[in-house]
Design a protein around this motif. Structure first.
Motif, short mmCIF file in Angstrom:
data_model
loop_
_atom_site.label_atom_id
_atom_site.label_comp_id
_atom_site.label_asym_id
_atom_site.label_seq_id
_atom_site.Cartn_x
_atom_site.Cartn_y
_atom_site.Cartn_z
N PRO A 155 0.82 -1.22 0.00
CA PRO A 155 0.00 0.00 0.00
C PRO A 155 0.85 1.26 0.00
CG PRO A 155 -0.76 -1.56 1.67
CD PRO A 155 0.56 -2.06 1.18
N PHE A 156 0.42 2.25 -0.77
CA PHE A 156 1.16 3.50 -0.84
C PHE A 156 1.18 4.21 0.52
CE2 PHE A 156 1.19 8.14 -2.12
CZ PHE A 156 2.56 8.17 -2.34
N LEU A 157 0.13 4.06 1.29
CA LEU A 157 0.08 4.67 2.61
C LEU A 157 1.21 4.14 3.49
CD1 LEU A 157 -1.42 6.55 4.58
CD2 LEU A 157 -2.83 4.58 5.23
N VAL A 158 1.46 2.85 3.42
CA VAL A 158 2.55 2.25 4.20
C VAL A 158 3.90 2.81 3.73
CG1 VAL A 158 3.77 0.09 4.72
CG2 VAL A 158 1.26 0.13 4.67
N GLN A 159 4.06 2.95 2.43
CA GLN A 159 5.32 3.47 1.88
C GLN A 159 5.60 4.88 2.38
OE1 GLN A 159 5.17 3.06 -2.42
NE2 GLN A 159 4.18 1.07 -2.24
N ILE A 160 4.58 5.73 2.33
CA ILE A 160 4.81 7.13 2.73
C ILE A 160 5.02 7.23 4.24
CG2 ILE A 160 2.41 7.87 3.10
CD1 ILE A 160 3.16 10.40 1.48
N PHE A 161 4.38 6.35 5.01
CA PHE A 161 4.63 6.33 6.46
C PHE A 161 6.07 5.91 6.75
CE2 PHE A 161 0.08 5.75 8.32
CZ PHE A 161 -0.17 7.09 8.04
N LEU A 162 6.58 4.93 6.02
CA LEU A 162 7.96 4.49 6.21
C LEU A 162 8.94 5.63 5.93
CD1 LEU A 162 7.90 0.91 4.61
CD2 LEU A 162 8.18 1.48 7.03
N THR A 195 8.77 17.11 1.08
CA THR A 195 9.86 16.30 0.51
C THR A 195 9.52 14.82 0.58
OG1 THR A 195 11.47 17.98 1.20
CG2 THR A 195 12.32 15.80 0.64
N ALA A 196 8.98 14.38 1.70
CA ALA A 196 8.59 12.97 1.84
C ALA A 196 7.53 12.61 0.81
CB ALA A 196 8.08 12.70 3.24
N GLY A 197 6.58 13.51 0.59
CA GLY A 197 5.54 13.26 -0.41
C GLY A 197 6.11 13.16 -1.81
N ASP A 247 -3.64 9.25 -6.36
CA ASP A 247 -2.88 8.69 -5.25
C ASP A 247 -2.22 9.78 -4.40
OD1 ASP A 247 -3.46 6.06 -5.74
OD2 ASP A 247 -1.71 5.71 -7.01
N SER A 248 -2.03 10.97 -4.99
CA SER A 248 -1.41 12.05 -4.23
C SER A 248 -2.24 12.46 -3.02
CB SER A 248 -1.18 13.28 -5.13
OG SER A 248 -2.41 13.91 -5.46
N SER A 249 -3.51 12.08 -3.01
CA SER A 249 -4.37 12.41 -1.87
C SER A 249 -3.88 11.77 -0.57
CB SER A 249 -5.82 11.98 -2.14
OG SER A 249 -5.90 10.58 -2.31
N VAL A 250 -3.08 10.71 -0.70
CA VAL A 250 -2.59 9.99 0.49
C VAL A 250 -1.64 10.86 1.31
CG1 VAL A 250 -1.32 7.93 1.25
CG2 VAL A 250 -2.93 7.77 -0.64
N VAL A 251 -1.00 11.85 0.68
CA VAL A 251 -0.04 12.68 1.41
C VAL A 251 -0.72 13.47 2.52
CG1 VAL A 251 1.48 12.87 -0.59
CG2 VAL A 251 -0.21 14.66 -0.15
N SER A 252 -2.04 13.58 2.47
CA SER A 252 -2.75 14.28 3.54
C SER A 252 -2.56 13.56 4.87
CB SER A 252 -4.24 14.38 3.21
OG SER A 252 -4.84 13.09 3.11
N THR A 299 -7.17 17.04 -0.40
CA THR A 299 -7.86 16.13 0.53
C THR A 299 -7.75 16.61 1.97
OG1 THR A 299 -7.47 14.23 -0.92
CG2 THR A 299 -7.98 13.75 1.36
N ARG A 300 -6.57 17.09 2.34
CA ARG A 300 -6.38 17.61 3.70
C ARG A 300 -7.29 18.81 3.95
NH1 ARG A 300 -4.64 16.09 8.74
NH2 ARG A 300 -3.80 17.87 9.86
#
Length: 224
Positions: free
Chosen positions: A67-74, A90-92, A160-165, A173-174
């Motif tokens: 999942p992309f959410l897991v990747q961005i959390f890592l 930068t992380a996003g 998928d960029s909405s996950v950065v919120s 999204t945020r």
């Protein structure tokens, strides 16, 4: 009551515009970097070196299969444990670029493999170097197949960029989550958020359809 909610939403216009701008900037930077990196990885993966191809393939499968959410959390929460501090923007960018590169790598690799072997052999017989064969023979033919799914992938990655919120970046999204705390009508708020994403994605959707039609028409002419 609806009128009051609409008035409150109108007051959130500057924040919504900021969120839309952040989504566009984040997506644009990530897609440009991801496209460049994805093309490079796709070319390397089909370059004939088994070790490099296997390593790239394993990484692509890992990113596409988690999942992309897991990747961005890592990237945002775990890397600081190793001394790598990143702000949310930068992380996003890093997470979206990596995701885009992996999907684009597969599209490019499939396009390159679709080029008839005879074309490559003819270029080899002409004395062209590997880079010249790729640049002058393989890529121009592969691009006709790559372009439609590539543009379609851009649409998916923008969404998928909405996950950065989730890491606090104030994208569209945020903004929706912030506004819904003041305007208790989630259906209306996130309907408008969806409209914002649609406005950004619709030109790409139309471009992908046009490319698919042109490709289909060209294929039909070849069949005739």
């Amino acid at each position: 009551m609806i009128w009051q909610q609409l008035q409150s939403l109108a007051g959130s216009y500057p924040l919504a515009l900021r969120g839309l701008g952040m989504t566009v900037v984040l997506s644009l930077i990530s897609l440009v970097l991801g496209t460049l990196l994805g093309f490079g990885l796709g070319i390397l993966r089909t370059g004939g070196n088994r070790l490099i191809g296997s390593v790239i393939g394993a990484w692509v499968d890992l990113i596409r299969g988690t999942p992309f959410l897991v990747q961005i959390f890592l990237i945002f929460f775990i890397l600081p444990e190793f001394g790598i501090e990143l702000d949310a923007f930068t992380a996003g960018i890093i997470a979206l670029t990596n995701l885009a590169a992996c999907f684009i790598c597969e599209i490019v690799a499939a396009g390159i493999r679709s080029v008839p072997t005879g074309q490559v052999e003819a270029a080899l017989a002409s004395g062209l170097s590997r880079w010249q064969r790729m640049r002058q023979v393989v890529l121009p033919q592969a691009m006709r197949i790559v372009l439609p799914p590539l543009v379609g992938q851009y649409v998916l990655l923008i969404k998928d960029s909405s996950v950065v919120s989730a890491i606090g970046l104030t994208d569209l999204t945020r903004v929706g989550w912030l506004v819904v705390q003041r305007v208790p009508n989630g259906l209306l708020v996130f309907f408008l958020v969806g409209v914002g994403y649609f406005i950004v994605c619709y030109p790409l959707i139309m471009l992908a359809r046009r490319l698919e039609r042109r490709m289909g028409a060209a294929h039909g002419e070849v069949q005739l």
